[in-house]
Write a protein that holds these residues in place. Structure first.
Motif, PDB file in Angstrom:
ATOM      1  N   TYR A  62       0.856  -1.186   0.000  1.00 10.16           N
ATOM      2  CA  TYR A  62       0.000   0.000   0.000  1.00 10.16           C
ATOM      3  C   TYR A  62       0.890   1.234   0.000  1.00 10.16           C
ATOM      4  N   HIS A  63       0.347   2.322  -0.520  1.00 11.80           N
ATOM      5  CA  HIS A  63       1.029   3.612  -0.467  1.00 11.80           C
ATOM      6  C   HIS A  63       0.322   4.506   0.540  1.00 11.80           C
ATOM      7  N   ALA A  64       1.122   5.184   1.369  1.00  9.66           N
ATOM      8  CA  ALA A  64       0.560   5.999   2.451  1.00  9.66           C
ATOM      9  C   ALA A  64       1.399   7.260   2.619  1.00  9.66           C
ATOM     10  N   THR A  65       0.997   8.327   1.932  1.00  7.15           N
ATOM     11  CA  THR A  65       1.680   9.616   2.067  1.00  7.15           C
ATOM     12  C   THR A  65       0.654  10.712   2.300  1.00  7.15           C
ATOM     13  N   GLY A  66       1.130  11.883   2.679  1.00  2.78           N
ATOM     14  CA  GLY A  66       0.253  13.028   2.779  1.00  2.78           C
ATOM     15  C   GLY A  66      -0.394  13.318   1.433  1.00  2.78           C
ATOM     16  N   SER A  67      -1.603  13.849   1.462  1.00  5.39           N
ATOM     17  CA  SER A  67      -2.302  14.170   0.216  1.00  5.39           C
ATOM     18  C   SER A  67      -1.690  15.409  -0.429  1.00  5.39           C
ATOM     19  N   GLY A  68      -1.703  15.446  -1.754  1.00  5.53           N
ATOM     20  CA  GLY A  68      -1.130  16.576  -2.475  1.00  5.53           C
ATOM     21  C   GLY A  68       0.330  16.339  -2.797  1.00  5.53           C
ATOM     22  N   GLU A  69       0.953  17.324  -3.408  1.00  8.91           N
ATOM     23  CA  GLU A  69       2.339  17.184  -3.846  1.00  8.91           C
ATOM     24  C   GLU A  69       3.035  18.528  -3.825  1.00  8.91           C
ATOM     25  N   THR A  70       4.356  18.479  -3.764  1.00  8.76           N
ATOM     26  CA  THR A  70       5.162  19.699  -3.813  1.00  8.76           C
ATOM     27  C   THR A  70       6.607  19.303  -4.081  1.00  8.76           C
ATOM     28  N   SER A  71       7.472  20.286  -4.146  1.00 14.26           N
ATOM     29  CA  SER A  71       8.915  20.051  -4.235  1.00 14.26           C
ATOM     30  C   SER A  71       9.536  20.287  -2.866  1.00 14.26           C
ATOM     31  N   TRP A  72      10.807  19.928  -2.733  1.00 12.57           N
ATOM     32  CA  TRP A  72      11.498  20.247  -1.484  1.00 12.57           C
ATOM     33  C   TRP A  72      11.497  21.765  -1.264  1.00 12.57           C
ATOM     34  N   HIS A  73      11.652  22.512  -2.341  1.00 10.94           N
ATOM     35  CA  HIS A  73      11.603  23.974  -2.239  1.00 10.94           C
ATOM     36  C   HIS A  73      10.234  24.420  -1.749  1.00 10.94           C
ATOM     37  N   GLY A  74       9.176  23.839  -2.305  1.00  8.67           N
ATOM     38  CA  GLY A  74       7.826  24.203  -1.891  1.00  8.67           C
ATOM     39  C   GLY A  74       7.558  23.859  -0.439  1.00  8.67           C
ATOM     40  N   LEU A  75       8.075  22.720   0.008  1.00  9.38           N
ATOM     41  CA  LEU A  75       7.913  22.332   1.405  1.00  9.38           C
ATOM     42  C   LEU A  75       8.649  23.304   2.321  1.00  9.38           C
ATOM     43  N   ALA A  76       9.864  23.688   1.929  1.00 11.91           N
ATOM     44  CA  ALA A  76      10.631  24.634   2.740  1.00 11.91           C
ATOM     45  C   ALA A  76       9.909  25.967   2.851  1.00 11.91           C
ATOM     46  N   VAL A  77       9.404  26.472   1.730  1.00 13.39           N
ATOM     47  CA  VAL A  77       8.700  27.756   1.740  1.00 13.39           C
ATOM     48  C   VAL A  77       7.464  27.684   2.625  1.00 13.39           C
ATOM     49  N   ALA A  78       6.693  26.602   2.506  1.00 17.52           N
ATOM     50  CA  ALA A  78       5.480  26.464   3.315  1.00 17.52           C
ATOM     51  C   ALA A  78       5.803  26.463   4.803  1.00 17.52           C
ATOM     52  N   ALA A  79       6.841  25.737   5.194  1.00 16.25           N
ATOM     53  CA  ALA A  79       7.215  25.670   6.601  1.00 16.25           C
ATOM     54  C   ALA A  79       7.717  27.014   7.106  1.00 16.25           C
ATOM     55  N   LEU A  80       8.536  27.676   6.301  1.00 20.04           N
ATOM     56  CA  LEU A  80       9.112  28.947   6.724  1.00 20.04           C
ATOM     57  C   LEU A  80       8.072  30.065   6.738  1.00 20.04           C
ATOM     58  N   GLU A  81       7.131  30.023   5.815  1.00 21.41           N
ATOM     59  CA  GLU A  81       6.057  31.023   5.841  1.00 21.41           C
ATOM     60  C   GLU A  81       5.196  30.859   7.088  1.00 21.41           C
ATOM     61  N   ARG A  82       4.967  29.633   7.482  1.00 19.27           N
ATOM     62  CA  ARG A  82       4.202  29.413   8.716  1.00 19.27           C
ATOM     63  C   ARG A  82       4.997  29.880   9.929  1.00 19.27           C
ATOM     64  N   ALA A  83       6.304  29.630   9.920  1.00 17.61           N
ATOM     65  CA  ALA A  83       7.143  30.113  11.021  1.00 17.61           C
ATOM     66  C   ALA A  83       7.143  31.634  11.076  1.00 17.61           C
ATOM     67  N   ALA A  84       7.071  32.276   9.915  1.00 16.97           N
ATOM     68  CA  ALA A  84       7.036  33.742   9.870  1.00 16.97           C
ATOM     69  C   ALA A  84       5.777  34.282  10.537  1.00 16.97           C
ATOM     70  N   GLU A  85       4.696  33.519  10.483  1.00 13.12           N
ATOM     71  CA  GLU A  85       3.467  33.935  11.161  1.00 13.12           C
ATOM     72  C   GLU A  85       3.642  33.934  12.677  1.00 13.12           C
ATOM     73  N   HIS A  86       4.645  33.198  13.140  1.00 14.33           N
ATOM     74  CA  HIS A  86       4.965  33.170  14.569  1.00 14.33           C
ATOM     75  C   HIS A  86       6.051  34.193  14.925  1.00 14.33           C
ATOM     76  N   GLY A  87       6.502  34.961  13.937  1.00 10.71           N
ATOM     77  CA  GLY A  87       7.470  36.010  14.219  1.00 10.71           C
ATOM     78  C   GLY A  87       8.890  35.729  13.782  1.00 10.71           C
ATOM     79  N   GLN A  88       9.156  34.544  13.224  1.00 13.27           N
ATOM     80  CA  GLN A  88      10.504  34.258  12.735  1.00 13.27           C
ATOM     81  C   GLN A  88      10.712  34.981  11.408  1.00 13.27           C
ATOM     82  N   ALA A  89      11.889  35.531  11.215  1.00 17.56           N
ATOM     83  CA  ALA A  89      12.191  36.227   9.966  1.00 17.56           C
ATOM     84  C   ALA A  89      12.106  35.274   8.792  1.00 17.56           C
ATOM     85  N   MET A  90      11.515  35.735   7.694  1.00 10.45           N
ATOM     86  CA  MET A  90      11.360  34.914   6.495  1.00 10.45           C
ATOM     87  C   MET A  90      12.565  35.102   5.586  1.00 10.45           C
ATOM     88  N   PRO A  91      13.372  34.057   5.382  1.00  7.40           N
ATOM     89  CA  PRO A  91      14.526  34.200   4.484  1.00  7.40           C
ATOM     90  C   PRO A  91      14.098  34.135   3.024  1.00  7.40           C
TER      91      PRO A  91
END
Length: 301
Positions: free
Chosen positions: A217-246
């Protein structure tokens, strides 16, 4: 959230790894985690000793050699962890007449299909890690008729060493990051994967084992992205908590050479998991946000 019926202990290998930690978090008192040095695929005698001591009602094998690049030079160690050890564990499960849920990887594919892989696609690993995992899949399926193999990918969590935590740490220290943008896949929260596994196990234990359950069976999160897209999503969420967005620059795979080749497109079609067990993992974006929220909440305390 899946609720396990009452029963005997569920043996979870992988010690304090991401998935084992998530399984303990959601699985309750029945989860019995084991890891090094007491349980070690490099010491085969510990496999049977642990199994006999725990007397499990089911086994979840979350232990593996996951150092992808090191596997290229440590082939014997990778084989013990990813093929030989799991085979012995499956043999013990067969002798006891209990189910085994074995976790595998998208690296059993070369990533050249350019479409989501289904379970019937032939494996074609490009490195030692993927090869030993593919061989491990076949070994456990052959050894125990009550085996479910779950291939997953890009696993991350709020604990352990993983890409999301690495990006948050790097983003907090550097104004510019370079991240591979031409490899795509489906990020998978270890919490989501743990809940999927517990749901599968609940179905098996509640209604009894059915021969149709056995297999890949295959079991992954739904949807798709690149490593770059994953990094941006995580960092943008961190920016909402006040971390500087690189600034996050997308680079090509050849700009970040590694000893082992990574699949360019390791998307997995998870439709079979939903058809058979009624399980579908959440969209990766929501799960990344939840994980970042947890991590940033910790750092704020």
């Amino acid at each position: 959230m899946a609720v396990l019926p009452d029963g005997g202990p569920i043996l979870v290998t992988g010690g304090n790894g991401q998935l084992a930690t998530s399984l303990a978090r959601f699985g309750g008192a029945r989860i019995h985690r084991v890891g090094r040095p007491d349980f070690d695929f490099d010491r085969p005698e510990t496999i049977e000793t642990t199994f006999r001591a725990v007397k499990p009602a089911a086994v979840i094998n979350a232990a593996a050699w996951t150092a992808v690049d090191l596997a290229e030079t440590e082939q014997d160690g990778a084989a013990r962890a990813n093929t030989d050890g799991p085979r012995r564990l499956a043999e013990l499960c067969a002798e006891a007449g209990i189910p085994l849920i074995h976790v595998s990887t998208d690296y059993v594919f070369d990533g050249d299909k350019r479409a989501p892989y289904v379970e019937t696609d032939p494996t074609c690993p490009t490195g030692v890690y993927g090869r030993t995992k593919a061989e491990g899949e076949q070994a456990v399926l052959a050894a125990n008729p009550q085996t479910v193999v779950l291939r997953t990918a890009w696993v991350y969590s709020a604990s352990g060493k993983n890409f999301v935590r690495t990006m948050l740490g790097a983003g907090a220290k550097n104004p510019t990051l370079k991240v591979v943008g031409d490899q795509i896949g489906s990020p998978t929260s270890s919490d989501d994967l743990a809940e999927a596994i517990l749901s599968i196990l609940s179905t098996i234990e509640t209604g009894g084992w059915k021969p149709d359950y056995a297999g890949l069976y295959h079991a992954t999160g739904s949807g798709e992205t690149s490593w770059h897209g994953l990094a941006v999503a995580a960092l943008e969420r961190a920016a909402e908590h006040g971390q500087a967005m690189p600034e996050v620059l997308a680079i090509r795979t050849e700009d970040w050479p590694t000893p082992a080749r990574r699949p360019a497109d390791s998307r997995l079609d998870c439709g079979k998991l939903h058809r058979v067990f009624g399980v579908r993992l959440p969209d990766w974006r929501a799960s990344v946000s939840r994980t970042v929220d947890e991590l940033m909440g910790r750092s704020a305390r």
